[in-house]
Design a protein around this motif. Sequence first.
Motif, PDB file in Angstrom:
ATOM      1  N   THR A   6       0.823  -1.204   0.000  1.00 17.46           N
ATOM      2  CA  THR A   6       0.000   0.000   0.000  1.00 17.46           C
ATOM      3  C   THR A   6       0.861   1.260   0.000  1.00 17.46           C
ATOM      4  OG1 THR A   6      -0.151  -0.180   2.410  1.00 17.46           O
ATOM      5  CG2 THR A   6      -1.984  -1.070   1.119  1.00 17.46           C
ATOM      6  N   VAL A   7       0.252   2.340  -0.444  1.00 19.89           N
ATOM      7  CA  VAL A   7       0.938   3.630  -0.543  1.00 19.89           C
ATOM      8  C   VAL A   7       0.112   4.676   0.189  1.00 19.89           C
ATOM      9  CG1 VAL A   7       1.816   5.390  -2.118  1.00 19.89           C
ATOM     10  CG2 VAL A   7       1.934   2.981  -2.762  1.00 19.89           C
ATOM     11  N   VAL A   8       0.765   5.468   1.017  1.00 24.25           N
ATOM     12  CA  VAL A   8       0.092   6.538   1.754  1.00 24.25           C
ATOM     13  C   VAL A   8       0.038   7.788   0.882  1.00 24.25           C
ATOM     14  CG1 VAL A   8       0.170   8.002   3.796  1.00 24.25           C
ATOM     15  CG2 VAL A   8       0.909   5.626   3.954  1.00 24.25           C
ATOM     16  N   SER A   9      -1.148   8.337   0.717  1.00 22.41           N
ATOM     17  CA  SER A   9      -1.287   9.562  -0.070  1.00 22.41           C
ATOM     18  C   SER A   9      -1.310  10.777   0.849  1.00 22.41           C
ATOM     19  CB  SER A   9      -2.570   9.523  -0.900  1.00 22.41           C
ATOM     20  OG  SER A   9      -2.721  10.740  -1.620  1.00 22.41           O
ATOM     21  N   LEU A  10      -0.398  11.697   0.597  1.00 22.21           N
ATOM     22  CA  LEU A  10      -0.335  12.941   1.363  1.00 22.21           C
ATOM     23  C   LEU A  10      -0.620  14.133   0.454  1.00 22.21           C
ATOM     24  CD1 LEU A  10       2.856  12.270   3.539  1.00 22.21           C
ATOM     25  CD2 LEU A  10       0.462  11.760   4.070  1.00 22.21           C
ATOM     26  N   THR A  11      -1.471  13.895  -0.552  1.00 24.96           N
ATOM     27  CA  THR A  11      -1.769  14.949  -1.532  1.00 24.96           C
ATOM     28  C   THR A  11      -3.133  15.585  -1.318  1.00 24.96           C
ATOM     29  OG1 THR A  11      -2.671  13.326  -3.088  1.00 24.96           O
ATOM     30  CG2 THR A  11      -0.323  13.842  -3.272  1.00 24.96           C
ATOM     31  N   ASP A  12      -3.885  15.108  -0.320  1.00 36.04           N
ATOM     32  CA  ASP A  12      -5.228  15.662  -0.093  1.00 36.04           C
ATOM     33  C   ASP A  12      -5.144  17.147   0.258  1.00 36.04           C
ATOM     34  OD1 ASP A  12      -6.187  13.158  -0.527  1.00 36.04           O
ATOM     35  OD2 ASP A  12      -6.413  12.661   1.601  1.00 36.04           O
ATOM     36  N   GLU A  13      -6.032  17.904  -0.341  1.00 33.91           N
ATOM     37  CA  GLU A  13      -6.053  19.341  -0.071  1.00 33.91           C
ATOM     38  C   GLU A  13      -6.447  19.594   1.378  1.00 33.91           C
ATOM     39  OE1 GLU A  13      -8.171  23.404  -1.849  1.00 33.91           O
ATOM     40  OE2 GLU A  13      -8.442  21.466  -2.825  1.00 33.91           O
ATOM     41  N   GLY A  14      -5.696  20.416   2.050  1.00 35.31           N
ATOM     42  CA  GLY A  14      -6.018  20.760   3.427  1.00 35.31           C
ATOM     43  C   GLY A  14      -5.413  19.833   4.466  1.00 35.31           C
ATOM     44  N   ILE A  15      -4.630  18.837   4.041  1.00 32.84           N
ATOM     45  CA  ILE A  15      -4.008  17.944   5.006  1.00 32.84           C
ATOM     46  C   ILE A  15      -3.045  18.739   5.887  1.00 32.84           C
ATOM     47  CG2 ILE A  15      -2.106  17.264   3.470  1.00 32.84           C
ATOM     48  CD1 ILE A  15      -2.339  14.439   4.719  1.00 32.84           C
ATOM     49  N   THR A  16      -3.081  18.482   7.197  1.00 34.82           N
ATOM     50  CA  THR A  16      -2.295  19.268   8.141  1.00 34.82           C
ATOM     51  C   THR A  16      -0.957  18.593   8.451  1.00 34.82           C
ATOM     52  OG1 THR A  16      -3.199  18.179  10.103  1.00 34.82           O
ATOM     53  CG2 THR A  16      -4.442  20.061   9.195  1.00 34.82           C
ATOM     54  N   TYR A  17      -0.085  19.362   9.051  1.00 38.88           N
ATOM     55  CA  TYR A  17       1.227  18.877   9.477  1.00 38.88           C
ATOM     56  C   TYR A  17       1.065  17.684  10.424  1.00 38.88           C
ATOM     57  CZ  TYR A  17       6.008  19.201  11.389  1.00 38.88           C
ATOM     58  OH  TYR A  17       7.299  18.940  11.778  1.00 38.88           O
ATOM     59  N   ASP A  18       0.162  17.830  11.400  1.00 35.53           N
ATOM     60  CA  ASP A  18      -0.047  16.762  12.388  1.00 35.53           C
ATOM     61  C   ASP A  18      -0.617  15.501  11.740  1.00 35.53           C
ATOM     62  OD1 ASP A  18       0.918  18.353  14.401  1.00 35.53           O
ATOM     63  OD2 ASP A  18      -1.061  19.038  15.080  1.00 35.53           O
ATOM     64  N   GLN A  19      -1.482  15.663  10.732  1.00 38.54           N
ATOM     65  CA  GLN A  19      -2.041  14.500  10.047  1.00 38.54           C
ATOM     66  C   GLN A  19      -0.956  13.734   9.291  1.00 38.54           C
ATOM     67  OE1 GLN A  19      -5.096  16.603   7.809  1.00 38.54           O
ATOM     68  NE2 GLN A  19      -6.719  15.604   8.990  1.00 38.54           N
ATOM     69  N   ILE A  20      -0.030  14.479   8.687  1.00 37.88           N
ATOM     70  CA  ILE A  20       1.081  13.828   7.978  1.00 37.88           C
ATOM     71  C   ILE A  20       1.918  13.030   8.963  1.00 37.88           C
ATOM     72  CG2 ILE A  20       3.202  14.233   6.684  1.00 37.88           C
ATOM     73  CD1 ILE A  20       1.845  16.698   5.469  1.00 37.88           C
ATOM     74  N   VAL A  21       2.239  13.635  10.107  1.00 35.67           N
ATOM     75  CA  VAL A  21       3.022  12.941  11.136  1.00 35.67           C
ATOM     76  C   VAL A  21       2.311  11.668  11.564  1.00 35.67           C
ATOM     77  CG1 VAL A  21       3.904  13.074  13.494  1.00 35.67           C
ATOM     78  CG2 VAL A  21       4.107  15.058  11.974  1.00 35.67           C
ATOM     79  N   GLU A  22       1.003  11.763  11.801  1.00 34.11           N
ATOM     80  CA  GLU A  22       0.234  10.622  12.278  1.00 34.11           C
ATOM     81  C   GLU A  22       0.161   9.511  11.228  1.00 34.11           C
ATOM     82  OE1 GLU A  22      -1.804   8.361  15.001  1.00 34.11           O
ATOM     83  OE2 GLU A  22      -0.746  10.274  15.274  1.00 34.11           O
ATOM     84  N   ASP A  23      -0.064   9.893   9.952  1.00 36.13           N
ATOM     85  CA  ASP A  23      -0.159   8.883   8.888  1.00 36.13           C
ATOM     86  C   ASP A  23       1.148   8.122   8.718  1.00 36.13           C
ATOM     87  OD1 ASP A  23      -2.763   9.544   8.412  1.00 36.13           O
ATOM     88  OD2 ASP A  23      -2.368  10.781   6.640  1.00 36.13           O
ATOM     89  N   VAL A  24       2.254   8.831   8.784  1.00 36.66           N
ATOM     90  CA  VAL A  24       3.555   8.182   8.641  1.00 36.66           C
ATOM     91  C   VAL A  24       3.858   7.318   9.864  1.00 36.66           C
ATOM     92  CG1 VAL A  24       6.036   8.570   8.424  1.00 36.66           C
ATOM     93  CG2 VAL A  24       4.439   9.991   7.121  1.00 36.66           C
ATOM     94  N   LYS A  25       3.516   7.814  11.025  1.00 30.67           N
ATOM     95  CA  LYS A  25       3.765   7.069  12.266  1.00 30.67           C
ATOM     96  C   LYS A  25       2.979   5.753  12.292  1.00 30.67           C
ATOM     97  CE  LYS A  25       4.244   7.874  17.246  1.00 30.67           C
ATOM     98  NZ  LYS A  25       3.714   6.551  17.652  1.00 30.67           N
ATOM     99  N   LYS A  26       1.775   5.757  11.718  1.00 32.82           N
ATOM    100  CA  LYS A  26       0.981   4.529  11.651  1.00 32.82           C
ATOM    101  C   LYS A  26       1.701   3.446  10.854  1.00 32.82           C
ATOM    102  CE  LYS A  26      -3.677   6.500  12.096  1.00 32.82           C
ATOM    103  NZ  LYS A  26      -4.951   6.773  11.374  1.00 32.82           N
ATOM    104  N   GLU A  27       2.337   3.854   9.780  1.00 32.54           N
ATOM    105  CA  GLU A  27       3.098   2.896   8.977  1.00 32.54           C
ATOM    106  C   GLU A  27       4.239   2.303   9.791  1.00 32.54           C
ATOM    107  OE1 GLU A  27       2.374   2.367   5.215  1.00 32.54           O
ATOM    108  OE2 GLU A  27       0.650   2.834   6.488  1.00 32.54           O
ATOM    109  N   LEU A  28       4.900   3.152  10.543  1.00 35.98           N
ATOM    110  CA  LEU A  28       6.019   2.716  11.380  1.00 35.98           C
ATOM    111  C   LEU A  28       5.527   1.803  12.501  1.00 35.98           C
ATOM    112  CD1 LEU A  28       9.101   3.253  11.515  1.00 35.98           C
ATOM    113  CD2 LEU A  28       8.604   4.980  13.246  1.00 35.98           C
ATOM    114  N   ASP A  29       4.424   2.190  13.129  1.00 34.66           N
ATOM    115  CA  ASP A  29       3.871   1.392  14.227  1.00 34.66           C
ATOM    116  C   ASP A  29       3.379   0.028  13.754  1.00 34.66           C
ATOM    117  OD1 ASP A  29       4.427   3.470  15.925  1.00 34.66           O
ATOM    118  OD2 ASP A  29       2.374   4.254  15.980  1.00 34.66           O
ATOM    119  N   ALA A  30       3.038  -0.067  12.461  1.00 35.55           N
ATOM    120  CA  ALA A  30       2.586  -1.344  11.900  1.00 35.55           C
ATOM    121  C   ALA A  30       3.761  -2.276  11.607  1.00 35.55           C
ATOM    122  CB  ALA A  30       1.780  -1.110  10.628  1.00 35.55           C
ATOM    123  N   GLY A  31       4.959  -1.817  11.900  1.00 37.23           N
ATOM    124  CA  GLY A  31       6.143  -2.647  11.711  1.00 37.23           C
ATOM    125  C   GLY A  31       6.714  -2.620  10.316  1.00 37.23           C
ATOM    126  N   LYS A  32       6.297  -1.668   9.517  1.00 38.87           N
ATOM    127  CA  LYS A  32       6.773  -1.622   8.135  1.00 38.87           C
ATOM    128  C   LYS A  32       8.182  -1.051   8.053  1.00 38.87           C
ATOM    129  CE  LYS A  32       2.218  -1.097   6.008  1.00 38.87           C
ATOM    130  NZ  LYS A  32       1.403  -0.291   5.083  1.00 38.87           N
TER     131      LYS A  32
END
Length: 434
Positions: free
Chosen positions: A249-275
């Motif tokens: 899967t690929v995380v999309s960070l292109t949504d209009e209005g996405i915040t700094y904190d949302q980017i941090v959280e989305d990336v952290k989820k990938e890390l927490d999933a052991g990827k």
Amino acid sequence: MKKIFQYIMLAVVTIVMASCTSDIEETTATTGKNNVQLVVGEFPAFGDSQTRAIGTPDEGKTSWAVGDELLLEIDNTFYGKQYATFTYNGKSWELTSGELVYREGDPAYIPHVYYAPNYKWEAGKLVLKEGKVAGTDEYIEGTAQITPNGEAITVKFSEATRNYSRLRIATMPNKPITVTIDRYTPAGSSDMKWDQKYALTSDEKGNAYLYGTFENNSEVTVKYREAALTTHTFSQATESAKSYALDATVVSLTDEGITYDQIVEDVKKELDAGKTYINIILAPDVDKETLEAILIGLQDARYWSINLTLIGCKKIPSGGFMHFDMLKSIVLPDVTEIGENAFSDCSGLQKVVLGNLTKVYGNVRNNGIFDGCETRSIDLVLSKDQKAMNDGEAEGRYCWTADIITDYDLSVEHVSKKFLGYEFKSITCRYKFE
């Protein structure tokens, strides 16, 4: 005497005609049937849906769809073996090629019926259709019987067995990917392949499928434009009739209005999933703030453990990946322009994959993009179309620009494993981004 001979001839002709009439009537009474109705049971869906759950469960194909084909063989004494293809039109199955003919009173049976979308009948054998590759779809054999009145053929897959497994690759919707596998036996084949490469396109849900048996230690690598999305090694052979899932899967960070904190959280989820393979889609002109948010999301990763792929971004801002100490590799398939200090102090980098560069800012001894990196330990991969880079002043900053004529892979720098003034462990220019 002449009359007696005429009477005898007339009697012979009458007997012969009577005999012919009898043959015609017998043939008419036992004519072959070719307007047979095909009655097909439910589609044999894979079970155990949790093995396919990445994000949300996906049951895969569960019913017959318009265009599905069934391949039948019929055998009887008078006509012998015949082969036919029936196609589903959404309501019923129509005979679309070949024929199924048998005579009343002459026992006929159906020795084989297949659902095998990659195959067709040819000279009484199942052969791959043009452009099709074994292992990219099902290969199931069902059972079939002619009804007692001879008017229909009933087909069942309820007791069919699959001697292969299914691999669902979860990735981006409607995108081309390449999948390389070793030690793999495709569905419909008995030959194990040691190095098989597939070009697939994911569906609207982001799924792509392979059907076959993956052996113990079979390695699967999924790529998008030569950018590795994931690599997996099976610890044991896959089980027949069982479905497996591979997360590309690929995380999309292109949504209009996405915040700094949302980017941090989305990336952290990938890390927490052991990827360890993290794939992200970014805007073409990604800004420094977005890359800083990605860095924060990855800050808990172990040193030199993350393989990061960023799809879509064409320009890397100044200092974009400075101090990304967790990076083992970085893949930027779409990048054409790089700002100064882009990879400075990424001390653990072992592989860097770049697109077709046209402009790179920074002097080797001042604001160099790889300063603080052990470039002699880095394998650098460049586009097949990469041009040699000339150093000179541009726009008030030191800038390397692509030569219009000179191909990099034919240059002296390539032979000496140098690029932008840095010496690398290896430099290849073998792929081409489409």
